[in-house]
Design a protein around this motif. Structure first.
Motif, short mmCIF file in Angstrom:
data_model
loop_
_atom_site.label_atom_id
_atom_site.label_comp_id
_atom_site.label_asym_id
_atom_site.label_seq_id
_atom_site.Cartn_x
_atom_site.Cartn_y
_atom_site.Cartn_z
N ASN A 59 0.85 -1.18 0.00
CA ASN A 59 0.00 0.00 0.00
C ASN A 59 0.90 1.24 0.00
OD1 ASN A 59 -2.02 1.84 0.22
ND2 ASN A 59 -2.80 1.13 2.18
N GLY A 120 -5.41 3.43 4.32
CA GLY A 120 -5.42 2.07 3.84
C GLY A 120 -6.64 1.66 3.05
N ASP A 122 -9.12 1.37 0.10
CA ASP A 122 -9.13 1.50 -1.36
C ASP A 122 -10.44 2.16 -1.76
OD1 ASP A 122 -8.91 1.34 -4.07
OD2 ASP A 122 -8.77 -0.84 -4.16
#
Length: 125
Positions: A59, A120, A122
């Motif tokens: 990430n 974090g 999406d």
């Protein structure tokens, strides 16, 4: 791998090597008195740091900014204070360092939680 994820992996691997050497020494000497400190070095130093490194690698948007750098600093300070602090506590020479290391380690994990929650997700899913 680069940046913060690389630095976490360098720290993790150093902790793993030191932890393994320490474990071999304990086994060879037959003295496992300090095994709680050894276990914390392996868990916080090797496992947690490696997981942090993997997270930042998979990430990369989470690895930018000040928070990941603070996270790395807290995590490193946590492990380098909690492990000798546990040794000192076992040897009855004081518990302050173990307490400080514990606080630094949980602050590191709380900061990681904040990073995961804020960076974090999406948003394209």
């Amino acid at each position: 791998m680069k940046g913060i994820s690389y630095l976490f992996f360098v720290a993790a691997t150093i902790c793993a090597v030191v932890g393994m050497a320490w474990g071999i020494h304990m086994s060879a000497s037959g003295d496992h008195t300090l095994s709680p400190a050894h276990a914390h070095l392996n868990l916080i130093g090797w496992v947690s740091m490696a997981i942090f490194g993997i997270y930042y690698h998979v990430n990369p948007k989470a690895s930018y900014g000040l928070l990941p750098k603070v996270h790395l600093g807290l995590a490193l300070l946590g492990v380098v204070t909690i492990v000798p602090g546990i040794v000192m506590a076992i040897n009855a020479t004081g518990e302050a360092l173990a307490k400080i290391g514990s606080v630094l380690s949980i602050l590191s994990m709380i900061l990681f939680l904040i990073i995961v929650l804020t960076k974090g997700r999406d948003t394209h899913a």
